[in-house]
Write an enzyme that holds these catalytic residues in place. Sequence first.
Site, PDB file in Angstrom:
ATOM      1  N   GLU A 225       0.841  -1.203   0.000  1.00  0.00           N
ATOM      2  CA  GLU A 225       0.000   0.000   0.000  1.00  0.00           C
ATOM      3  C   GLU A 225       0.875   1.253   0.000  1.00  0.00           C
ATOM      4  O   GLU A 225       0.742   2.139   0.863  1.00  0.00           O
ATOM      5  CB  GLU A 225      -0.977  -0.021   1.189  1.00  0.00           C
ATOM      6  N   GLU A 360      -4.744  -8.914  -0.129  1.00  0.00           N
ATOM      7  CA  GLU A 360      -5.497  -8.593   1.089  1.00  0.00           C
ATOM      8  C   GLU A 360      -6.964  -8.546   0.713  1.00  0.00           C
ATOM      9  O   GLU A 360      -7.366  -7.702  -0.101  1.00  0.00           O
ATOM     10  CB  GLU A 360      -5.051  -7.254   1.704  1.00  0.00           C
TER      11      GLU A 360
END
Length: 556
Positions: A225, A360
């Site tokens: 991220e 994820e």
Amino acid sequence: MPIGRHRFPYARSVRRASTWGLLLGLALPGPTAHGQSTAAAPSPARQTGPAAPVALTVDASAKGPTISRHLFGQFAEHLGRGVYEGVWVGPDSLIPNTRGMRNDVVAALKALKVPNVRWPGGCFADEYHWRNGIGPVAERRATLNPNWGGVIEPNTFGTREFMDFADQIGADAYLSVNVGSGTPHEAADWLEYLTTAQPTALAREREANGHQAPYRIPFLGIGNESWDCGGNMSPEYYLSQLRIYSRFVRNFNPAQQQGSGQMLKIAVGPGGDGPRWTEWTETIMKAYKARQWSWDMQGLSMHQYTVVRWPPAYKSVGFGETEYAQILKSTLEMDGLIAKHAAIMDKYDPEKKVALVVDEWGAWYAKLPDTPEGFLEQQNSLRDGILAALNINIFARHADRVRMANIAQMVNVLQAMILTQKDKMVLTPTYHVFKMYVPFQDATFVPVTFAAGTYTAGAITLPRVDAIAARDASGTVWLALTNLDPTKPAEIAATVSGVAARTAAGETLTAPAVDSVNTFEAPATVAPRPATAVVQGGRVSITLAPKSVTVLAVRP
Ligand code: AHR
């Protein structure tokens, strides 16, 4: 996109998605292609009366892509009680353990045939410095975990411990290297430490720390991220980092499990729906197409949680049908999101060399009362088992591009497989679904056509049923059938060609209520029970219980 931004001390942002209906060119187009996109016209009110049987057509001779076992990957971040307590209790613990790893958790994960574990994060990865987690445990530096509760990170679970854990459960290692606050040098050293067989100073250090043979690292995430907790980078800035890391972070162990002896490098990808995320995918994939020999990537990550509202407000237990339907509606958006990003990838990589890695995913609910802030502890209900099945089905339908996925997270955090409390362990409904789906690992996707019908709850209309099929190496055809309707059974009549079906049996997961959970006191409220279908003249018939997931082996 972040649908919202939550600035509590250990803040996270979250992304969401939209829908699509194609079946990767494998299923037939039109009203009988795939339940989710071919549901009959929504009815405005709650259905009443008996629902019509669902006719399925399964052509087991049709050859689809392989449903990679890596779609069933796990994620273990240094977060709350995910690693410490959940996996690691230390060799001196009274809880039975092997070199510090709890035996009950290891045995349960072994039974799941976990293909890979992503570690050490998550957001934690971009603040992790591997040297803190090697060498004699007593000499390791305690640090902080600012993302997740600001607790002390003792670093007792480090490189050797993670590799041992992966080995104990029989999984491949998927390491995320620190791009946000680390350097290419630090990451390159870690890989040399792990993988070289040559007597370099780093290899000698590894040997001195108890591991002579080089490790295998089949998967490497370059950052996590990076658009948010991984460094707030723009796509262009991240791309410049990707080029550098991808060039210098080498794996020196030729004995990798991935065919060519290669370590698959996975770049940070999108985190949701909207222009910000399509721009991210465009930027990376465009550069990939134009790249020169000196950098490469084999995967693009995507994160997508089922959360509906940010900060996470939905309860993980003690909810009703409305919340059940809202969460399932939200989770089905995974399909459209994959489609959107896969279409961009197709533009720059029509041969589909780069995998979309959904590393994820899962449900993110409000934390359980009386659990620490930032530990992300939630219960896991029958709804989560159904949610897991729906997502796995989506990944399987996109198996030509989606070749890896990691549910968040493995133990005690978010949509976990396992919950622990001191020496006790409980298997969640999500665990049971993953176990029931084991036969789909590395099986060949078989197209299923059906009209799903609809299940309506208030203003929400969902497909009533969902189904996928696959053929394994022995020729057994596996059928996974989900009945989303929480009150009505679904009669299934499947015409199976390409195999002379004689028997069809397996397991069903259901429970008294949509929010039924397993607890330490009652661990088997949601547990699979045997299921048998009637097979006659190539027709497999079974009545699916309301709110259930069923997996059947169809055998000659
Ligand atoms: O899984 C919890 C967190 O969610 C991860 O650390 C981060 O990558 C994501 O935002």
